[in-house]
Design a protein around this motif. Structure first.
Motif, short mmCIF file in Angstrom:
data_model
loop_
_atom_site.label_atom_id
_atom_site.label_comp_id
_atom_site.label_asym_id
_atom_site.label_seq_id
_atom_site.Cartn_x
_atom_site.Cartn_y
_atom_site.Cartn_z
N HIS A 1 -1.90 4.86 -3.49
CA HIS A 1 -3.25 4.47 -3.09
C HIS A 1 -3.85 5.58 -2.22
O HIS A 1 -5.05 5.83 -2.28
CB HIS A 1 -3.22 3.16 -2.30
CG HIS A 1 -2.64 2.01 -3.06
ND1 HIS A 1 -1.35 1.57 -2.88
CD2 HIS A 1 -3.17 1.23 -4.03
CE1 HIS A 1 -1.12 0.55 -3.68
NE2 HIS A 1 -2.20 0.32 -4.40
N VAL B 1 3.11 -1.81 3.80
CA VAL B 1 2.82 -0.41 3.48
C VAL B 1 4.11 0.38 3.40
O VAL B 1 5.09 0.06 4.10
CB VAL B 1 1.85 0.21 4.53
CG1 VAL B 1 2.50 0.21 5.92
CG2 VAL B 1 1.45 1.62 4.15
N GLN C 1 0.87 -1.18 0.00
CA GLN C 1 0.00 0.00 0.00
C GLN C 1 0.90 1.23 0.00
O GLN C 1 1.73 1.40 0.89
CB GLN C 1 -0.91 0.00 1.22
CG GLN C 1 -1.91 1.15 1.24
CD GLN C 1 -2.79 1.15 2.46
OE1 GLN C 1 -2.37 0.71 3.54
NE2 GLN C 1 -4.02 1.65 2.32
#
Length: 462
Positions: free
Chosen positions: A187, A162, A106
């Motif tokens: 994102h 992430v 992410q």
């Protein structure tokens, strides 16, 4: 067999950190540069990555390399780059490479003219405080982190899910003029305030704003765009016709100041003491909190972490003064940052005299159209001194333009004084040292004005 990667311009602040991070992931790393300065030199030497000789060596570029990463310091005609092109090797800017290695993560990108380093640092501090696993890239060293880059690769369980990326609008590499933030395909993207402060790169306000509009337009479907609601230009960007993304505006966090100390005021009325202050930092806190909420950190958890965040060097950094005087140094030089920083210190110390020293660089800040942006930015100061280095001025085409009268007219402040000799400036400050005066110096981090011992004549207090 481990992949081999070569860095062209390995001595850069980001490049050398990325080189170390990849070596720690098991890559075979080599690099070249024509000049390597501290602290890059010591860190590269510590990890066995310091080139034996400075310069460019095409023979280091061979067909067994998995990738070549080129830094902005290199020129388009760099002999190593030319050799890599000849061999048709994969060539990346560091933003491109980070994206390639984080496609399964992410991606959270923090952009904007001001506040992005602080917002990123708050998010990283909060994630670390709660022992989360994450990768990151941030522009400046921060307390509690031994590197500005962490990049775990591969599909194994140790790879972070992430990555938090501070991303600016400068060109990605000598062969890629796109702003860095357009490489990451985030994102989640946060854009803090937009203020025209890169006049050398973007000569007009319109060209500058266009880059952020491109970022907003390039958001992938189902993306999240977080933006400062109080910034008029960001409000326009945030209202782009994109029904396929979630747009979240934010405002400054509620706070109160008592006896020179700032506390956040939560929705429940609780007071959370913090170590940073100023309206711009209250926005930074809300922006960081909004991002954290989207990656699994609740408000309750955020409030547990934020009191221990110490801020960043040269960002309203408080220095222990002599005879009780309060001193701050800040790297603000662009108009919006100068205004926000000056106001923050005055509001923090409303009952004391605020003496501000602002250094302007002839090459950048003294661009004639750009100077109009400084009008009113020092109005919160009780006394303001503008310093322009006389050698810097002599080497520019601004020497006839920069006069005391013109500086006063530009800032729309008749009391501002202009200094071009640092000795004269030091003598003036020495005469004004007092516990009742708060001194704020705004300049570049490498300026001699940031050397407090020299600037305020420490010897006379010995």
């Amino acid at each position: 067999m481990p992949q081999a990667i070569h860095f062209i311009s390995i001595g850069g602040s980001t490049m050398h950190s990325l080189a170390v991070a990849l070596q720690q992931q098991g890559y075979i790393v080599t690099g070249s540069d024509d000049n390597i300065y501290e602290p890059s030199q010591s860190r590269l030497k510590q990890h066995g990555l310091l080139p034996d000789n400075t310069g460019w060596f095409p023979e280091k570029i061979h067909s067994n390399l998995s990738a070549v990463i080129v830094g902005m310091h290199a020129r388009k005609d760099n002999p190593e780059l030319m050799r890599a092109i000849e061999l048709d090797l994969p060539i990346y800017s560091y933003p491109e490479f980070i994206y390639q290695q984080s496609q399964q993560k992410q991606r959270v990108v923090i952009a904007g003219s001001h506040g992005k380093t602080t917002i990123t640092a708050i998010i990283l501090h909060t994630l670390k405080f709660h022992n989360r696993v994450f990768d990151y890239w941030i522009g400046d060293p921060i307390d509690g982190f031994d590197s500005t880059v962490k990049l775990t690769t591969g599909d194994n369980d140790s790879a972070a899910p992430v990555i938090i990326i501070e991303a600016d609008e400068y060109a990605s590499s000598p062969v890629d003029s796109r702003p860095k933030f357009l490489n990451y395909q985030p994102h989640i993207a946060l854009i803090s305030g937009i203020a025209w402060d890169h006049v050398n790169t973007y000569p007009t306000w319109e060209e500058y704003v266009d880059q952020f509009e491109l970022l907003a337009e390039a958001m992938p479907k189902a993306g999240i765009l977080i933006f400062d609601e109080s910034d008029n230009m960001l409000d326009v960007i945030g209202q782009k016709e994109r029904e396929d993304i979630t747009k979240i505006p934010y405002v400054a966090h509620s706070s109160e100041i008592r006896n020179g100390l700032t506390s956040l005021v939560t929705k429940q009325g609780l007071k959370v003491p913090i170590q940073i202050f100023g309206e711009h930092n209250m926005k930074n806190i809300t922006g960081a909190m909004t991002v954290c909420d989207r990656i699994g950190i609740t408000e309750e958890l955020f409030y547990k972490a934020i009191p221990s965040f110490k801020g960043l060097p040269y960002r309203l950094e408080k220095i222990t003064g002599y005879d009780g005087q309060i001193l701050y140094r800040d790297s603000a030089q662009s108009p919006a940052k100068v205004e926000a920083t000056t106001a923050a210190v005055k509001h923090q110390h409303p009952d004391q005299k605020l003496l501000v020293v602002l250094e302007l660089k002839a090459v950048s800040e003294l661009n004639k159209p750009f100077l109009e942006e400084y009008k009113g930015t020092l109005d919160e100061a009780d006394e303001a001194l503008v310093y322009v280095d006389q050698q810097d001025l002599a080497n520019s085409d601004q020497s006839d333009f920069v006069t005391p009268d013109r500086i006063r007219k530009i800032f729309d402040n008749k009391s501002i004084r202009l200094f071009t000799d640092v000795a004269d400036l030091r003598n003036n400050l020495a005469q004004q040292q007092s516990p009742s005066t708060v001194l704020l110096v705004m300049s570049s981090e490498k300026s001699e004005l940031m050397d407090w011992n020299s600037l305020i004549n420490k010897d006379q207090h010995a």
